[in-house]
Scaffold this motif. Structure first.
Motif, PDB file in Angstrom:
ATOM      1  N   ILE A 157      15.018  -0.828   9.799  1.00 31.30           N
ATOM      2  CA  ILE A 157      15.031  -2.269  10.073  1.00 31.30           C
ATOM      3  C   ILE A 157      14.538  -3.016   8.834  1.00 31.30           C
ATOM      4  N   ALA A 158      15.352  -3.953   8.357  1.00 34.07           N
ATOM      5  CA  ALA A 158      14.952  -4.797   7.222  1.00 34.07           C
ATOM      6  C   ALA A 158      14.168  -5.992   7.750  1.00 34.07           C
ATOM      7  N   ALA A 159      12.955  -6.195   7.230  1.00 37.75           N
ATOM      8  CA  ALA A 159      12.124  -7.307   7.690  1.00 37.75           C
ATOM      9  C   ALA A 159      11.243  -7.785   6.546  1.00 37.75           C
ATOM     10  N   ALA A 160      10.806  -9.032   6.658  1.00 33.22           N
ATOM     11  CA  ALA A 160       9.977  -9.623   5.610  1.00 33.22           C
ATOM     12  C   ALA A 160       8.612  -8.940   5.539  1.00 33.22           C
ATOM     13  N   GLN A 161       8.105  -8.485   6.691  1.00 30.95           N
ATOM     14  CA  GLN A 161       6.816  -7.818   6.768  1.00 30.95           C
ATOM     15  C   GLN A 161       7.004  -6.407   7.331  1.00 30.95           C
ATOM     16  N   PRO A 162       6.109  -5.475   6.987  1.00 30.55           N
ATOM     17  CA  PRO A 162       6.210  -4.116   7.534  1.00 30.55           C
ATOM     18  C   PRO A 162       6.169  -4.128   9.061  1.00 30.55           C
ATOM     19  N   LEU A 163       7.024  -3.325   9.684  1.00 27.95           N
ATOM     20  CA  LEU A 163       7.065  -3.221  11.136  1.00 27.95           C
ATOM     21  C   LEU A 163       6.666  -1.809  11.564  1.00 27.95           C
ATOM     22  N   TYR A 164       6.026  -1.740  12.707  1.00 28.22           N
ATOM     23  CA  TYR A 164       5.545  -0.469  13.249  1.00 28.22           C
ATOM     24  C   TYR A 164       5.929  -0.376  14.724  1.00 28.22           C
ATOM     25  N   VAL A 165       6.072   0.845  15.214  1.00 28.33           N
ATOM     26  CA  VAL A 165       6.310   1.030  16.641  1.00 28.33           C
ATOM     27  C   VAL A 165       5.011   0.715  17.370  1.00 28.33           C
ATOM     28  N   SER A 166       5.047  -0.299  18.239  1.00 26.93           N
ATOM     29  CA  SER A 166       3.838  -0.700  18.963  1.00 26.93           C
ATOM     30  C   SER A 166       3.900  -0.356  20.443  1.00 26.93           C
ATOM     31  N   ALA A 167       5.117  -0.110  20.974  1.00 29.74           N
ATOM     32  CA  ALA A 167       5.251   0.268  22.383  1.00 29.74           C
ATOM     33  C   ALA A 167       6.633   0.874  22.613  1.00 29.74           C
TER      34      ALA A 167
END
Length: 354
Positions: free
Chosen positions: A249-259
């Motif tokens: 996933i391309a995103a401005a901020q780092p993304l993490y699996v949260s749920a």
């Protein structure tokens, strides 16, 4: 003369445990548990605990020590009690620790039962942990070498089991273990430690799950906390809480699996801050003393094997559950992992995060 059954994996730790037990004057018999067939893991590998090389190494050490040696076939039991639970956990959005189930259902249930049938007084393993008797109760304690301590995966041991278990390496450092193995001329003195889950030696959990279910986990949507679709995931079994890599996933901020939401088959992504929580509920909770506390306890809790335990307040819920509230929020508390409680170097108990 008392008789000891030595669980021999083919590694240096169990080999030195055998040597130390025999040195204490026990009549020893070495056994290797054959836990799975190559087909169960979907490949042939010499890096696992059940390889032909491991059996050869264990047999070599047993011969050198003048011990009888046997290979015990527990493949069907392991397939049901460990691999089956591992697969079911991932299918239900959890991240299991199969080493805990292996210790519980195989080493300290099936193996101890076999030891009793062979009139063995104790079962000896190469775990780095300690057992002490105090006022008629048995304590499970951390190993002296905290870098190798394995008490976290042993929290499910009962008083009856602890009375008949020996961990000869609990008072030693790994460097001492290696030195003894070299001095005794053991073939595995410099053998590297296994770092993998034995039946997933290449780390491909999804392949093993597909192999045992005959099905492919369906794809679904990545969403944010508000339900906005961010992209497509390749199946919930590929993800765990706190994961960042492999999302695509391309995103401005780092993304993490949260749920992970089973009902909607979605994987929720968020910021690093979204991973922190102060509270958890644990089920199948086991108190090593055999007695459930009647009031809240102040203890340290560990939420994964490599996690540094943190101060928390623990409320028992009935006889099988517990609520744990940390003084400070913890990162990536994960369903399916074990939470283990410590009072100093004493393991108080543990359960599965739900």
């Amino acid at each position: 003369m008392k008789k000891a059954m030595i669980a021999m994996s083919g590694g240096v730790d169990s080999s030195v445990s055998a040597y130390l037990t025999k040195k204490q004057g026990y009549d020893c018999v070495g056994v290797t548990m054959r836990l799975y067939e190559n087909a169960d893991a979907g490949l042939c590998s010499d890096r696992t605990c059940c390889s032909l090389q491991d059996v050869a190494d264990a047999r070599s050490v047993a011969f050198r020590l003048g011990m009888p040696y046997y290979v015990l076939n527990f493949t069907q039991d392991f397939r049901t009690a460990v691999i089956g639970r591992f697969v079911e956990a991932y299918l239900h959005g959890a991240t299991p620790n199969p080493c805990i189930d292996c210790n519980r259902y195989m080493k300290f249930e099936k193996l101890m039962r076999r030891a009793k049938e062979l009139d063995c007084d104790i079962v000896v393993t190469g775990h780095y942990a300690r057992v002490e008797e105090q006022d008629g109760k048995y304590l499970l304690k951390k190993a002296v070498d905290e870098t190798k301590d394995q008490s976290y995966v042993l929290y499910d041991l009962t008083q009856q089991q602890l009375a008949h278990i020996r961990f000869p390496l609990g008072e030693m450092h790994k460097t001492e273990t290696r030195k003894i193995a070299e001095e005794q001329g053991f073939i595995n003195a410099k053998k590297r430690d296994s770092q993998d889950i034995c039946f997933v030696p290449d780390g491909d959990y999804a392949k093993v799950i597909a192999l045992h279910t005959g099905e492919t986990c369906p794809q679904g949507n990545f969403v944010d906390s508000e339900g906005n679709v961010l992209g497509r995931h390749k199946g919930i079994i590929h993800y765990t809480i706190g994961q960042r890599k492999g999302l695509g996933i391309a995103a401005a901020q780092p993304l993490y699996v949260s749920a992970i939401d089973l009902q909607s088959n979605t994987v929720v992504l968020g910021s690093d801050a979204s991973l922190y929580s102060s509270k958890l509920i644990a089920e199948r909770f086991h108190w090593i003393s055999g007695e459930v506390p009647h009031e809240p306890l102040r203890l340290k809790a560990k939420i994964r094997y490599r996690h540094k335990e943190q101060w928390a307040t623990v409320w028992p819920i009935g006889t099988e559950n517990a609520e744990i509230v940390f003084d400070e929020p913890q990162r990536a508390i994960t369903k399916g992992q074990a939470v283990v409680l410590y009072d100093g170097d004493i393991v108080v108990g543990g359960g599965i995060i739900c």
